[in-house]
Design an enzyme around this catalytic site. Structure first.
Site, mmCIF file in Angstrom:
data_model
loop_
_atom_site.group_PDB
_atom_site.id
_atom_site.type_symbol
_atom_site.label_atom_id
_atom_site.label_comp_id
_atom_site.label_asym_id
_atom_site.label_seq_id
_atom_site.Cartn_x
_atom_site.Cartn_y
_atom_site.Cartn_z
ATOM 1 N N TYR A 53 0.819 -1.214 0.000
ATOM 2 C CA TYR A 53 0.000 0.000 0.000
ATOM 3 C C TYR A 53 0.851 1.262 0.000
ATOM 4 O O TYR A 53 0.469 2.274 -0.593
ATOM 5 C CB TYR A 53 -0.972 -0.017 1.181
ATOM 6 C CG TYR A 53 -2.179 -0.871 0.901
ATOM 7 C CD1 TYR A 53 -3.267 -0.365 0.195
ATOM 8 C CD2 TYR A 53 -2.218 -2.198 1.302
ATOM 9 C CE1 TYR A 53 -4.360 -1.157 -0.090
ATOM 10 C CE2 TYR A 53 -3.305 -3.003 1.017
ATOM 11 C CZ TYR A 53 -4.372 -2.481 0.320
ATOM 12 O OH TYR A 53 -5.456 -3.261 0.009
ATOM 13 N N ASN A 87 -13.083 4.256 -5.543
ATOM 14 C CA ASN A 87 -11.638 4.325 -5.721
ATOM 15 C C ASN A 87 -10.959 4.850 -4.452
ATOM 16 O O ASN A 87 -11.497 5.708 -3.763
ATOM 17 C CB ASN A 87 -11.295 5.226 -6.902
ATOM 18 C CG ASN A 87 -11.896 4.704 -8.196
ATOM 19 O OD1 ASN A 87 -12.098 3.491 -8.350
ATOM 20 N ND2 ASN A 87 -12.190 5.594 -9.124
ATOM 21 N N VAL A 88 -9.761 4.355 -4.205
ATOM 22 C CA VAL A 88 -9.019 4.782 -3.018
ATOM 23 C C VAL A 88 -7.984 5.853 -3.363
ATOM 24 O O VAL A 88 -7.212 6.272 -2.494
ATOM 25 C CB VAL A 88 -8.340 3.579 -2.322
ATOM 26 C CG1 VAL A 88 -9.382 2.620 -1.771
ATOM 27 C CG2 VAL A 88 -7.377 2.851 -3.257
ATOM 28 N N ASP A 89 -7.956 6.297 -4.620
ATOM 29 C CA ASP A 89 -7.056 7.390 -5.006
ATOM 30 C C ASP A 89 -7.710 8.730 -4.691
ATOM 31 O O ASP A 89 -8.857 8.786 -4.232
ATOM 32 C CB ASP A 89 -6.674 7.285 -6.489
ATOM 33 C CG ASP A 89 -7.896 7.336 -7.414
ATOM 34 O OD1 ASP A 89 -8.628 8.353 -7.377
ATOM 35 O OD2 ASP A 89 -8.108 6.388 -8.190
ATOM 36 N N HIS A 104 -14.692 3.070 -0.152
ATOM 37 C CA HIS A 104 -13.714 2.034 0.168
ATOM 38 C C HIS A 104 -12.449 2.599 0.805
ATOM 39 O O HIS A 104 -11.418 1.938 0.819
ATOM 40 C CB HIS A 104 -13.378 1.235 -1.096
ATOM 41 C CG HIS A 104 -14.534 0.443 -1.615
ATOM 42 N ND1 HIS A 104 -14.604 -0.048 -2.909
ATOM 43 C CD2 HIS A 104 -15.700 0.074 -1.022
ATOM 44 C CE1 HIS A 104 -15.744 -0.682 -3.077
ATOM 45 N NE2 HIS A 104 -16.423 -0.629 -1.952
ATOM 46 N N CYS A 112 -4.580 3.741 13.215
ATOM 47 C CA CYS A 112 -4.084 2.653 14.051
ATOM 48 C C CYS A 112 -5.029 1.462 13.945
ATOM 49 O O CYS A 112 -6.251 1.623 13.991
ATOM 50 C CB CYS A 112 -3.978 3.118 15.502
ATOM 51 S SG CYS A 112 -3.525 1.794 16.658
ATOM 52 N N GLY A 177 -17.535 3.956 -15.029
ATOM 53 C CA GLY A 177 -16.328 3.164 -14.807
ATOM 54 C C GLY A 177 -16.407 2.131 -13.717
ATOM 55 O O GLY A 177 -15.389 1.754 -13.156
ATOM 56 N N GLU A 205 -18.093 -1.171 -21.613
ATOM 57 C CA GLU A 205 -18.555 -2.561 -21.598
ATOM 58 C C GLU A 205 -19.887 -2.694 -20.875
ATOM 59 O O GLU A 205 -20.183 -1.931 -19.948
ATOM 60 C CB GLU A 205 -17.520 -3.443 -20.888
ATOM 61 C CG GLU A 205 -16.125 -3.388 -21.475
ATOM 62 C CD GLU A 205 -16.059 -3.938 -22.891
ATOM 63 O OE1 GLU A 205 -16.900 -4.798 -23.225
ATOM 64 O OE2 GLU A 205 -15.172 -3.505 -23.653
#
Length: 237
Positions: A53, A87-89, A104, A112, A177, A205
């Site tokens: 990570y 997304n975690v960005d 997420h 901690c 997306g 898609e």
């Protein structure tokens, strides 16, 4: 008008961020996703999980928001825009979006694993990926972990409640997306449709949402989102 955007890995993939289902390169080519994205994996080998990570955290420094992220931020000039992202960005924030809810978690927040206190201390430098790095330690004795949601963990309650409110209060929901298979996030477009809110899917898609969506745009986020608000009257008839 309130516009709520539900974004997934596809929008960030266009900036060069590997999606979770992509094969990683080099050191991480054969990593088992469960091994580095679960509480069990963290307990068994926190040094390996932390290294993975931490590398992704630093890797994001060379990634830039694409035209999809920038378009969503630009919509704030015309509408009340809320972004619910899996997304975690931090590409939505870096593009300029103000109301962003991370279902997420985030690669840019740490806490901690014992007392749950937020951690804002220094992070070790990581110019290249390595296999293991010792996580920092909290004053309580716990280890510092990324504030992301791993397999089997509950979504952050505050982000979830804000996301539900953003969907139920929307005049239109744009789903971009995302594979629409990961619950409970995949239930948000269903909630919008049940409330009679128009849902537009933007995805090259087909997904499980496609048949139920009010309108479908078979284009990538970076192609479709600039100018999408102007196209809505035509798309929605």
């Amino acid at each position: 008008m309130q516009v709520t955007v539900l974004s997934g890995a596809g929008i960030s993939a266009e900036s060069g961020v590997p999606t979770f289902r992509d094969a990683e390169t080099g050191l991480w080519a054969k990593v088992d996703p469960y091994e580095i994205s679960s509480s069990d994996g963290w307990k068994a080998n926190p040094e390996k999980v932390w290294a993975w990570y931490l590398w992704r955290h630093y890797m994001m420094g060379s990634v830039r928001p694409n035209n999809g992220h920038l378009a969503v931020a630009d919509w704030q000039d015309y509408a009340d825009v809320h972004v619910v992202t899996q997304n975690v960005d931090n590409l939505h924030e870096r593009a300029g979006s103000k109301n962003v809810y991370h279902l997420h978690g985030s690669l840019f927040e740490f806490r901690c694993d014992y007392c749950q206190s937020a951690y804002d201390g220094e992070l070790p430098a990581m110019p290249e990926p390595v296999e293991t790095v010792d996580p920092p330690q909290c004053p309580c004795g716990g280890l510092i972990r990324p504030n992301v949601v791993w397999f089997g963990e509950a979504l952050p309650e505050d982000a979830w409640q804000r996301s539900v409110s953003a969907v139920t209060g929307a005049d239109i929901v744009i789903v971009v997306g995302t594979s629409s298979i990961v619950y409970p996030a995949a239930g948000l477009p269903e909630l919008a449709l049940a409330n009679g809110t128009a849902v537009v899917e933007v995805n090259p898609e087909p997904t499980p949402l496609s048949e139920a969506a009010t309108a479908v745009v078979r284009e990538s986020a970076a192609t479709a989102l600039p100018g999408l608000l102007q196209r809505l009257p035509t798309l929605l008839g």
